[in-house]
Design a protein around this motif. Structure first.
Motif, PDB file in Angstrom:
ATOM      1  N   THR A 140       0.844  -1.202   0.000  1.00 42.30           N
ATOM      2  CA  THR A 140       0.000   0.000   0.000  1.00 42.30           C
ATOM      3  C   THR A 140       0.872   1.243   0.000  1.00 42.30           C
ATOM      4  N   TYR A 141       1.910   1.223   0.806  1.00 42.97           N
ATOM      5  CA  TYR A 141       2.815   2.374   0.914  1.00 42.97           C
ATOM      6  C   TYR A 141       3.466   2.682  -0.446  1.00 42.97           C
TER       7      TYR A 141
ATOM      8  N   ASP B 236       0.918   3.923  -2.998  1.00 38.44           N
ATOM      9  CA  ASP B 236       0.549   5.330  -2.723  1.00 38.44           C
ATOM     10  C   ASP B 236       1.607   6.272  -3.258  1.00 38.44           C
ATOM     11  N   LYS B 237       2.859   5.863  -3.102  1.00 39.29           N
ATOM     12  CA  LYS B 237       3.951   6.733  -3.586  1.00 39.29           C
ATOM     13  C   LYS B 237       3.886   6.881  -5.100  1.00 39.29           C
TER      14      LYS B 237
ATOM     15  N   ARG C  67       1.246   6.428  -6.981  1.00 35.93           N
ATOM     16  CA  ARG C  67       0.038   7.185  -7.309  1.00 35.93           C
ATOM     17  C   ARG C  67       0.283   8.677  -7.111  1.00 35.93           C
ATOM     18  N   SER C  68       0.940   9.036  -6.014  1.00 35.03           N
ATOM     19  CA  SER C  68       1.092  10.469  -5.741  1.00 35.03           C
ATOM     20  C   SER C  68       2.041  11.136  -6.758  1.00 35.03           C
TER      21      SER C  68
END
Ligand code: ASP
Ligand code: MG
Length: 451
Positions: free
Chosen positions: A62-63, A66-67, A69-70
Motif C-alpha cells: 500500500t505504501y 501510494d507513492k 500514485r502520488s
C-alpha cells in the motif's frame, strides 16, 4: 517534410513532474525535426515498481502504491481536463496492484518486467495528455509493437531485423504526420509477453529506434548539460566537452562516468548516428556531441573514477613450474563466470581487478566460497578492498612521449597500487586507496586540464 529525423529521449528526471514534462515538451518543439520522443518512467517510479515486484507485505504494498500514485497524480492534478487520463492511470494502477499481489505468491523475471513496464506506460500517457492540452499534434505509441526482443526477461536482447521491419511499417509513415511519443526500456518477446532491456535501457531504445529509422541524430536529454572532463561534483571547474568520439565516450562509460549507458552507443556507432547529450533543465546550456570523428582529438580527454574496486593478487606457489599458471588462473575464473577487468603480471604473480559492471553483486561477493578455495590450491591469494580505479581517457596515449612524467609527477604523495598503461591507446588506469580517490582526481585534473 524534410528527411531529417531526430529521436529525442528524456530520462526520469526530465519527466518527473508537470513542470519538467513541460520543459521537455518545449525542447521537443524547439526543433521541428524532433519527431520521435522516447521516455523513461517518472523519476523514482521504476524503483518503486521493482520493489513491488519482489513481493511485499500488504502494508508495504500500500505504501509503495501510494507513492507511485502520488507521483503520477501530482501531474494529473495540473491538467486542465484531468478526468479521462485519471481513469486511464487508475486502470494502470489497478493492474499494478493486482500484479504486485501475484508477486507475493511467486516472483519471476517475466512478472517483474510486466510490472515495471507500467512506469513508462504512465509517463508517456501523461506526457501526451499535456501535449494535447497544448494543442500539439501528437500520438501515443506502444513501443512493444516494434521493439521485439528475445525472452531474456530483465536484460532482453533486441531483434534488430524485426525492429527495423516493424518501425518502417508502423512508425515511419506516422512520423511524417505528427510527433510520436513512446516508451523507452520495454519490449515484447515472441509470445507477446513484456520484456525490458535492462536498467537505464531507455537510452538504448532511443538508439535502436534511431538506427531502425535511420535517424539523423539521437538526443539524450538528462539532468546534466553533457559530458564533462570529470565529474563536476568532484571538480566544480570541470569543463564540458563539446564533441567527443564514440570510443572515448564508451571508455568513459566503462570506467565509471554516469552520463551515458554504454550499450546506448552500440546502435549509434554501428550506424554512425551522432548522439547529443544535453540538460532538459536548461536548453540554453548546450551539451556534448558524440560522433564518429572529432577534429583534433586531444591527448587527454577526461578523468573518470570508479569506486569499490577489489584487487586480487595471486602469487604462484611454485616459481619453477610457473608455466601455464595464467592459463590455470583464467580457467578457474571462467568456470565461475568472472570477467577480469584490469590485469598486470610479473614472473610469479598476477594482479587483477574484477569487472562488476552490470552485476548486482559486488566484487566482494564474487570472491567468496569455492572460487577462493580453488584459487588458493593453486597460489597464494591476497585481497585488497576499498580501492578506487582512476582512468585517464585520451587519444594515442600509448604513442605519446613523456606521459608517465606528466601524469604521475603530480601524484607523488599518493600510493598508486596498480598501473595499467600500454594495452589501449585510449586510457591509462591506476588504483588508489578509496579514501584518496577524490583528492587524486582533483590534483590530476588541475595538472592535465588546468583547473
Ligand atoms: N525507467 C527505467 C529505469 O529506471 C529505464 C530508464 O530510465 O532508462 O531503469
Ligand atoms: Mg534513467
Amino acid at each position: 517534410m524534410s528527411q531529417i529525423l531526430i529521436v529525442a529521449k528524456f530520462g526520469g528526471s526530465s519527466v518527473s513532474n508537470f513542470d519538467s514534462m513541460n520543459r521537455s515538451i518545449d525542447i521537443v518543439l524547439s526543433n521541428l525535426n524532433t519527431r520521435l520522443v522516447v521516455l523513461s518512467a517518472s523519476e523514482g517510479v521504476t524503483n518503486l515498481l521493482i520493489s513491488l515486484s519482489e513481493g511485499q507485505e500488504k502494508a508495504q504494498r500500500t505504501y509503495l502504491l501510494d507513492k507511485i500514485r502520488s507521483i503520477q497524480y501530482s501531474i494529473i492534478n495540473c491538467l486542465k481536463l484531468p478526468d479521462i487520463i485519471r481513469n486511464e492511470i487508475d486502470r494502470i494502477l489497478l493492474n499494478i496492484t493486482m500484479l504486485s499481489e501475484t508477486a507475493t505468491l511467486a516472483t519471476s523475471d517475466a512478472l517483474t518486467d510486466e510490472l515495471v513496464s507500467h512506469g513508462e506506460l504512465m509517463s508517456t500517457l501523461l506526457f501526451v495528455q499535456i501535449m494535447l492540452e497544448r494543442q500539439i499534434k501528437v500520438k501515443w505509441f506502444d513501443v512493444r509493437k516494434v521493439m521485439y526482443t528475445n525472452d531474456r526477461f530483465g536484460h532482453a536482447d533486441p531483434d534488430l531485423a524485426k525492429i527495423k521491419e516493424n518501425s518502417t511499417v508502423l512508425l515511419q509513415p506516422d512520423i511524417q504526420e505528427q510527433i510520436i511519443v513512446t516508451q523507452g526500456f520495454i519490449g515484447s518477446e515472441m509470445k507477446g509477453r513484456t520484456t525490458t532491456l535492462g536498467r537505464g535501457g531507455s537510452d538504448y531504445t532511443a538508439a535502436l529506434l534511431g538506427e531502425a529509422l535511420q535517424a539523423t541524430r539521437v538526443d539524450i536529454w538528462t539532468d546534466v548539460a553533457g559530458i564533462y572532463t570529470t565529474d563536476p561534483r568532484i571538480v566544480p571547474t570541470a569543463k564540458r566537452i563539446e564533441e567527443i568520439t564514440f570510443e572515448e565516450a564508451a571508455e568513459m562509460a566503462t570506467f565509471g562516468a554516469k552520463v551515458l549507458h554504454p550499450t546506448t552507443l552500440l546502435p549509434a556507432v554501428r550506424s554512425g548516428i551522432p548522439v547529443f547529450v544535453g540538460s532538459s533543465k536548461d536548453l540554453t546550456a548546450g551539451g556534448t556531441r558524440v560522433c564518429n570523428n572529432t577534429k583534433n582529438p586531444p591527448l587527454f580527454r577526461s578523468l573518470t573514477l570508479r569506486r569499490k574496486q577489489t584487487l586480487v593478487t595471486l602469487h604462484s606457489l611454485n616459481m619453477l613450474h610457473a608455466r601455464g599458471f595464467l592459463a590455470e588462473v583464467f580457467n578457474i575464473l571462467a568456470k565461475y563466470n568472472i570477467c577480469v577487468d584490469l590485469i598486470t603480471t610479473s614472473e610469479i604473480s598476477v594482479a587483477l581487478t574484477l569487472d562488476n559492471i552490470g552485476l548486482t553483486s559486488t566484487s566482494d561477493s564474487l570472491l567468496t566460497g569455492n572460487l577462493l578455495i580453488e584459487l588458493s590450491s593453486l597460489c597464494r591469494v591476497e585481497i585488497e578492498k576499498n580501492l578506487a580505479l582512476i582512468a585517464i581517457i585520451g587519444n594515442n596515449l600509448s604513442k605519446a612521449c613523456g606521459i608517465g612524467k606528466e601524469v604521475f609527477s603530480a601524484l607523488q604523495s599518493f600510493n598508486l597500487r596498480m598501473i595499467c598503461y600500454g594495452a589501449s591507446s585510449y586510457n591509462i588506469c591506476f588504483l588508489v586507496p578509496g579514501n584518496d580517490a577524490e583528492k587524486v582526481v582533483r590534483v590530476l585534473h588541475k595538472n592535465l586540464f588546468g583547473s
